[in-house]
Scaffold this motif. Structure first.
Motif, PDB file in Angstrom:
ATOM      1  N   GLN A  25       0.826  -1.210   0.000  1.00 63.59           N
ATOM      2  CA  GLN A  25       0.000   0.000   0.000  1.00 63.59           C
ATOM      3  C   GLN A  25       0.856   1.253   0.000  1.00 63.59           C
ATOM      4  O   GLN A  25       0.751   2.108  -0.877  1.00 63.59           O
ATOM      5  N   SER A  26       1.757   1.328   0.968  1.00 61.32           N
ATOM      6  CA  SER A  26       2.516   2.584   1.106  1.00 61.32           C
ATOM      7  C   SER A  26       3.435   2.787  -0.095  1.00 61.32           C
ATOM      8  O   SER A  26       3.660   3.922  -0.524  1.00 61.32           O
ATOM      9  N   MET A  27       3.917   1.710  -0.684  1.00 57.46           N
ATOM     10  CA  MET A  27       4.786   1.869  -1.852  1.00 57.46           C
ATOM     11  C   MET A  27       3.983   2.308  -3.063  1.00 57.46           C
ATOM     12  O   MET A  27       4.404   3.170  -3.837  1.00 57.46           O
ATOM     13  N   LEU A  28       2.790   1.760  -3.206  1.00 57.19           N
ATOM     14  CA  LEU A  28       1.941   2.162  -4.334  1.00 57.19           C
ATOM     15  C   LEU A  28       1.578   3.641  -4.229  1.00 57.19           C
ATOM     16  O   LEU A  28       1.487   4.346  -5.232  1.00 57.19           O
ATOM     17  N   GLU A  29       1.404   4.100  -2.995  1.00 58.46           N
ATOM     18  CA  GLU A  29       1.109   5.525  -2.843  1.00 58.46           C
ATOM     19  C   GLU A  29       2.257   6.355  -3.386  1.00 58.46           C
ATOM     20  O   GLU A  29       2.063   7.346  -4.084  1.00 58.46           O
ATOM     21  N   VAL A  30       3.466   5.927  -3.100  1.00 54.49           N
ATOM     22  CA  VAL A  30       4.637   6.668  -3.592  1.00 54.49           C
ATOM     23  C   VAL A  30       4.724   6.630  -5.117  1.00 54.49           C
ATOM     24  O   VAL A  30       4.979   7.643  -5.767  1.00 54.49           O
ATOM     25  N   THR A  31       4.456   5.458  -5.687  1.00 54.30           N
ATOM     26  CA  THR A  31       4.581   5.361  -7.149  1.00 54.30           C
ATOM     27  C   THR A  31       3.341   5.909  -7.847  1.00 54.30           C
ATOM     28  O   THR A  31       3.339   6.078  -9.067  1.00 54.30           O
ATOM     29  N   GLY A  32       2.307   6.165  -7.073  1.00 53.27           N
ATOM     30  CA  GLY A  32       1.109   6.741  -7.656  1.00 53.27           C
ATOM     31  C   GLY A  32       0.262   5.741  -8.428  1.00 53.27           C
ATOM     32  O   GLY A  32      -0.275   6.050  -9.482  1.00 53.27           O
ATOM     33  N   HIS A  33       0.195   4.541  -7.919  1.00 53.89           N
ATOM     34  CA  HIS A  33      -0.671   3.538  -8.558  1.00 53.89           C
ATOM     35  C   HIS A  33      -1.688   3.027  -7.566  1.00 53.89           C
ATOM     36  O   HIS A  33      -1.439   3.006  -6.361  1.00 53.89           O
TER      37      HIS A  33
END
Ligand SMILES: Cc1ncc(COP(=O)(O)O)c(C=O)c1O
Ligand SMILES: Cc1ncc(COP(=O)(O)O)c(C=O)c1O
Lengths: 486, 445, 486, 445
Positions: free
Chosen positions: D12-20
């Motif tokens: 979740q938190s990584m997807l937020e960073v990558t914007g997906h």
């Protein structure tokens, strides 16, 4: 000096397991659930134990990095006196991990375990032959456990004789486990001083030996690396008063093929398979401490014993005088497999060569270093030699500890320090036979270089080690405010 | 010999330095009459290759050399060992190190064992765990001794009859030479410790109860705690199946003062009974009474975190005859192995595997009942239980071993004569439904 | 930053083997001589090869110490772009070392080798299914060997068509092995530039593709970590002119379960089992480079092929159009065992998760570091992302090499540097899916800290690494006066 | 999956960073029509335990799973592997490293391979050895290419008919697309290369002769050298049994320009034919023509000795289409293994083991003759030789495999039709006199 082994390089910090833990990770592959779930009554069920949650790579890296902070015999010379840090042959690991051994259940029954029984039986025979005793039990789990086993036998022997005794004679050179083992049997330790040349004088023993003394615990060669030349007289004195002689065989590596303890008046002896017989120490164990006894004590050996009846091997526990059981099953079988393999690999000739070369290495170091370090007992030594810091302390306020820590920077594991207690600032070197002359010369050069540094740059020693991952640790704080878990 | 590096030249030049003519001369200082006239009469040295052949031959004389199905526990349990565990533990920096006397170059062993101690406290619910003991039995003997030494007046320890028979024997062996006494707590018809009988006992320094007990049944440790408190005795909880605490309330949460048990289930192979892993843990109060090594966290002079052997003042090399025990070498590498295992299975795996053990055992019991065996007790258990078997079972069992390498339970008669015709069965995650159904089929016929 | 993994610690110097050698030592145990010695004619006999003479412990310590100078995936994060340094599961080593596999003789005959044949056959099926091709041969010994195999098939195809062609189209982002493999088939490489956003434009291909061009070699995702979106048009252009499309599948780790190369116009593809399928790199190999082909090229696959005839597996070498044999036996079987085990352990779901998480990790790093390092192509990336040293070079004269070397002090293996050639000063990061978020965050922090140092303490970077056993080596001298043996 | 560390929260938190939004969105940039509509149809993931069972089942479908007696060589030899070799090579710092592109943290691989290169030059009597090639056959193909590329005029390489059949096929495969030609040097009645025929050949860039040849016979390399010199052709000596050079004159001393061969005998398991170890060595003159990696000794900026990959200008990653070869990954770990093996057996062991191989082979031949087989040739050999067998031998041989796991030689007909009814036998140090006598007995009956 020839290039020293020690140098610096990249290592890795690694947090504690729980600092790496993340909810939901699991590094194990779970077996399939092919039967339905059955729940225990809630009143019996607890919370899942709070163990760390990691991926498989997390675990692999964690322990790989930890291992890289360690020093083992495979890393370099490890002349830890009284510990016989010889090479641990890898082939013996292969033997111990054979499915037929590693997967064997201890309650498989004799018929299904003939291989294991035969191995233990043969090992007991080999050890009896090497030490010159009547019988052996490989059940004790370590040296100290062997000592306790032996002392329990002596205790039972006196009990059987009808009159228990209250004391045991122990020389000041003895390893701490000796008096501790005696205490467990309720014996008071009578401490006797060793003579001017580091070995026990018969007179000293005569002076204290009486009918209320169960016997004596002797280490031969003793912890000064000296052979107890008066062994026989001492044994006679003790026996004359109805006592028995316990032999600590941890230093057997010095005398295989030369002296058989069973032939010189010792009644019971323990061996450290993780010393003389090359099984790995594993950072503190597991080891194995078989006991060897003469006819008198054989009836008292722990059970079960292994007997052979027309080529069938059996466990038998019916010996009426046995001290009983010392281990849940039959001792450290996996360790026994390694020791058995070692003995087969060396044979009689190899074992006695090992002892000769161990003694050669020790005497060579003694001769080469006696000018550099003070040698309290300048006598021919056996497998180890004991120096101390007299010179350096008096002249430069440099202690054995300082020199030991500095040795780390040079890439050597230090000798045993501050033991035996009879030598203050003891610096106890046991090279073992598997160290080559070049390696030993490197070590000698290192000690000499350090002795020089004591003169020229004492601070360098007082603040050593310098290139290890951590330097001297605050042991006082550790003991005063113990933090024993994370 | 490939382990001995000395060349002829090396030996010569070294002898010159030591001032001896021959290697034999090195032993001149030993009086002749102390030297042995008899050589060592053992087989000649064999090569690595002959050793392999010989050892494989011996190993194949154990049924275990074939993949066998193990329905026996009784103190040694057949659990899966993830491949990374033996791989990591075989790293020579762990394997070939001595006890970490020089902490600066032993941080691997030290942190590893410190983490082990920590995980054991979590598993058992205790404050402090030692760096290991030899095995469950010797650990229990040490625990009994602690209770006896620390009690002001009492000199008797009560041990449940349903404690592992070997463990009870070891306690007897350890205590015989002392002035201390062991009395046995009998058991009930239900296969659990008779706590009524315990209540009737006087002057106890310690009470030792194993749960799950040797018959596999779960004991009422909460009640044991009450009784111990009433009698001002120390409560010692023991166990042989560490896996049970993946599922059951741990002894710490039930009030044990000391816990002693066997950790073989934690990634250590059965290896014909040893080396296993003695686990010993206590409450804070017991810190200085616990025998054996303890690793503590501290810092180095530069303030970096590090680990050391600590509280050595309890130990033989400092206290000598006054030490809390004579233990020196322990089972360190097995402790490290258990540490790796616990880190690998983790919280999730430990629970799942434990539950799986219970599921399989329940299923095994059910199927055995269907195939004509009678359950001996009707109380909760983890992965072991007792069944009464029909005539001729023993012979069939022997055939199963010889012909199919299936070990169908352990005959209890040698340990409990009153349980003649009763067998102790165990099921772990390594037996499949298929295996169980197959066994049942065989048993039926 | 969170504590960096890199720190210093004790390492060991270790001389070259022959410096440790002493006449008369031997670390092997010699089998017994149970038959009489037979001497060859002197004229045929040479001197015993001059190999070092060591004891077993000498050898063990030598290689133990050497190993401690190395950095592997088990030591720490190894984000080497284009190399897919993911975790190598230990269980796969167990499989490869099973006696039934490790001891199998390649000429045992089909009947005696059904297990090995079945494994290879199934692996070929799995790989065909994963890549969307008709057939696979696992014979090629490495990626480049797979490329050669594929190009030989394309060459044979044109030969069979009756007119050989002389050229092959290769984009500037291609790995060096691509043109080198093409050259071995006598094809001249026609270099085409990738478009402004790092991928190949159909026009560029159209411009050069003609009837004398054998085809094109494409890497997809390409070495910039970008997906070649015009794959199909490009394939159509090439096919229209009678050419074939070679796919370099070294980057397959990005797209398992998402894209099947066999479905998008590629005719032949090689895989690197030592990348995507987790087999260890072993410090340079051995790997395995299976080739997957469509119907058109299947007849050209190398022999022997493995076929199944009513549940019996057989080697067959009679295919008339085969390019022939590429390996003495059947390829790197031991590597195939590991890859097969990996695929069974993950299954379809696991493989596509692996790709998704590999891509997630790469994009995460791209986003987090794009402010810190220059990102030539700021587009969504696949399994890796390529930065360069533009910012640091212009502002502080700090190069990619300086930053890479400094990363060593921080305890990370550096990314791939100076490749692909289209990006000057390339800094190519491929984290792989087995790195955890914490580990990646540590890496990001390290790069940021280093970028800071570039400003504040550039010298520290120019002289890095500082805590490794050796620091920057004189490669110029090494090449000018080559010393290739001791 | 235990290899994938990502928790739900991490993703979740990584997807937020990558914007997906989802993991699938990471692939939005790929055109829909390039994405696969078909899932991957392979078996579901299985646990470590089921994998073990499955793989052991597969392995047991190979006869090799049982201890078998191997009287076959033919390019893959059954030699003892000392336990320390697999133990040391399995250290993860060797196993899990990539090609040593960053020398500062790759000195283990680098010094190890440098030492390997050195020991190979000693074994073969050459100036330079590469860091390894895939196998003997691909190494030979590279050697042939070197001779062809470096020769001014000639575009033909002559390869002895008695070179390993697979090696010859690989040379053909490699050369087909080039303008280069391969011609075969025939062999004589005596089972050696027909050097007379060779002398009659014209315009040769290279002459490739294997010794001991595929039939086990030792070739006259001295003579080959003369002919090569007369014809201004490069002499390429190849081999499949590296152990032979523990005893025989090495090809370097006999004048080879390039030596190419298989190093599997040096501590590497047969492993159904791979990975093996391609050995490639040359004279100084060939230094820049040799393909693949080379490790060189140098110093770091502080003057400390160290090792690096060197002469990379020959290689594909620098020269690309102009590289001397396309090789990138080689068989590094196998080279390291061979290095450990050579260091372990050393000068003494290598000679003793080689001599032992010869002794056993001579004895095997003698006993086979006594039991009715006829020797095909009467020329010196190392550990392999050819025998003519009586009718029905083939069936008996098949039974020996199935019933007793004895592999009695290799049928030569598929490789040399003219040798119908001939078998190639091999004896190494792993077969005992007992094994040989037993085989002879079986053959006789
Ligand atoms: C002389 C002596 N006796 C006994 C022991 C105790 O052996 P263990 O540590 O195996 O219990 C030792 C070990 O240090 C020792 O050196
Ligand atoms: C894109 C690409 N293609 C081909 C190769 C060559 O593979 P190998 O080294 O196995 O020959 C590599 C390996 O670096 C690569 O990254």
């Amino acid at each position: 000096m020839t290039q020293k082994p020690g140098t610096g390089g990249l290592k890795f910090n690694e947090p504690q397991l729980w600092d790496k833990s993340r909810k939901g990770r699991c590094a194990v592959s779970l077996p399939k659930e092919d039967v339905e779930e059955s729940l225990l009554d809630d009143s019996l069920v607890g919370d899942a134990p709070d163990l760390p949650q990691l991926s498989e790579l997390d675990v692999v890296r964690h322990y790989t990095r930890l291992s890289q902070w360690n020093f083992g015999v495979d890393s370099g010379m490890y002349p830890l006196g009284s510990c016989t840090m010889k090479y641990n042959p890898k082939i013996n690991e292969v033997q111990a991990s054979r499915q037929g051994f590693a997967a064997a259940h201890p309650f498989s029954g004799d018929e299904a375990s003939q291989g294991a029984l035969k191995l233990m039986y043969s090992l007991e025979q080999f050890l009896a032959e090497i030490t010159g005793f009547e019988a052996v039990s490989v059940q004790p789990a370590a040296g100290a456990h062997g000592e306790l086993t032996g002392m329990l036998m002596i205790h039972k022997y006196h009990e059987k004789k009808g009159k228990q005794r209250s004391k045991i004679i122990i020389p000041d050179t003895a390893h701490g486990t000796n008096p501790a083992s005696a205490s467990l049997c309720g014996y008071d330790s009578i401490n006797v001083k060793s003579g001017p040349n580091g070995i026990l004088e018969p007179e000293a023993v005569k002076a204290v030996m009486d009918e209320d003394t169960a016997g004596i615990m002797l280490t031969n060669p003793n912890t000064l690396g000296l052979f107890e030349n008066h062994m026989k007289e001492i044994a006679d004195i003790v026996h004359a008063k109805g006592g028995l002689v316990y032999g600590d065989g941890a230093n057997m590596n010095a005398i295989m093929g030369v002296v058989k303890p069973g032939e010189i008046g010792i009644d019971v002896l323990h061996l450290n398979l993780h010393k003389t017989f090359s099984t790995p120490h594993g950072g503190g164990g597991p080891g194995a401490g078989p006991v060897a006894v003469n006819k008198i004590l054989e009836p008292f050996l722990p059970v079960p014993r292994i007997v052979k009846e027309e080529n069938i091997f059996k466990f038998v526990s019916t010996q009426p005088d046995t001290i009983g059981r010392m281990h849940t099953f039959y001792g450290h079988f996996g360790v026994l497999v390694r020791a058995y393999s070692y003995i087969l690999s060396l044979g009689a000739q190899g074992l006695s060569n090992a002892s000769k070369l161990a003694v050669l290495n020790a005497n060579y170091i003694k001769e080469k270093l006696k000018g550099t370090l003070h040698l309290p007992y300048d006598l021919p030594c056996m497998h180890e030699c004991v120096f101390n810091d007299k010179i350096q302390k008096e002249q430069y306020h440099i202690t054995t500890m300082d020199m030991a820590k500095r040795l780390l920077d040079y890439g050597f594991h230090p000798p045993t320090v501050y033991f035996p207690l009879v030598v203050d600032g003891a610096f106890m070197v046991e090279p073992t036979e598997t160290e080559s002359k070049e390696g030993i010369d490197q070590f000698i050069d290192a000690v000499k270089a350090i002795a020089k540094e004591a003169e020229t740059d004492p601070e360098k020693l007082k603040t050593a080690p310098h290139i290890t991952k951590v330097t001297r640790l605050d042991e006082v704080a550790a003991a005063r405010k113990p933090c024993l878990k994370g | 010999m490939r382990y001995l590096p000395h060349t002829k030249e090396d030996i010569q030049s070294m002898l010159e330095v030591t001032g001896h003519k021959t290697l034999e001369n090195l032993f001149d200082s030993i009086p002749q009459d102390l030297k042995s006239k008899n050589g060592i009469n053992i087989p000649e040295a064999i090569s690595e290759w002959d050793l392999n052949a010989h050892m494989e031959h011996l190993a194949s004389d154990n049924i275990a050399c074939r993949d066998y199905k193990c329905f026996i526990g009784a103190g040694s349990y057949d659990h899966y060992i993830p491949a990374i565990v033996p791989y990591l533990i075989s790293r020579s920096e762990f394997m070939t190190a001595y006890t970490p006397y020089q902490p600066e170059i032993s941080q691997g062993t030290l942190q590893g064992i410190y983490e082990f101690q920590t995980m054991v406290t979590h598993l058992l619910g205790m404050d402090i765990a030692t760096a290991s003991h030899y095995d469950g039995g010797t650990a229990l003997a040490e625990a009994a001794l602690i209770s006896l030494r620390t009690h002001k007046t009492a000199n008797t320890v009560a041990v449940s009859r349903l404690t592992h028979p070997s463990h009870r024997q070891i306690v007897d062996t350890y205590l015989r030479p002392t002035q201390f006494k062991v009395i046995e707590i009998p058991c009930t018809e239900d296969g659990i410790t008779d706590l009524k009988a315990l209540e009737a006992m006087e002057d106890l320094a310690g009470i030792c109860v194993q749960s799950p007990n040797f018959l596999g049944n779960i004991e009422d440790l909460e009640k044991v705690r009450q009784i111990a408190t009433d009698k001002k005795a120390m409560m010692v909880a023991s166990f042989t199946e560490a896996m049970a605490y993946g599922l059951l309330k741990n002894p710490g949460s039930l009030g044990a003062d000391i816990v002693a048990g066997e950790g073989q289930s934690l990634g250590i192979s059965k290896s014909f009974g040893g080396p296993g892993l003695g686990l010993l843990a206590g409450t804070k109060k017991q810190m200085r009474n616990l025998p054996g090594r303890l690793i503590g966290k501290t810092t180095d002079v530069k303030g970096r975190p590090g680990y050391v052997l600590t509280l050595a003042t309890r130990e033989q090399h400092i206290r000598r005859e006054k030490a809390s025990s004579n233990i020196c070498s322990n089972n360190g590498l097995c402790a490290m192995t258990a540490g790796i295992y616990m880190a690998t299975v983790g919280k999730i795996g430990m629970r799942k595997i434990a539950q799986l053990n219970h599921n399989k055992a329940i299923y095994l019991k059910k199927t055995l009942i269907e195939s004509g065996l009678t359950p001996a007790f009707d109380v909760p258990f983890f992965n072991e239980f007792v069944m009464k078997v029909p005539e001729g079972f023993d012979q069939m069992r022997r055939n199963l071993i010889e012909e199919q390498c299936i070990f169908a339970g352990l005959d209890l008669e040698p340990y409990y004569p009153e349980l003649k015709g009763h067998y102790l069965f165990c099921a772990t995650e390594t037996v499949s439904k298929e295996d169980i159904d197959y066994l049942a089929k065989e048993v039926q016929s």
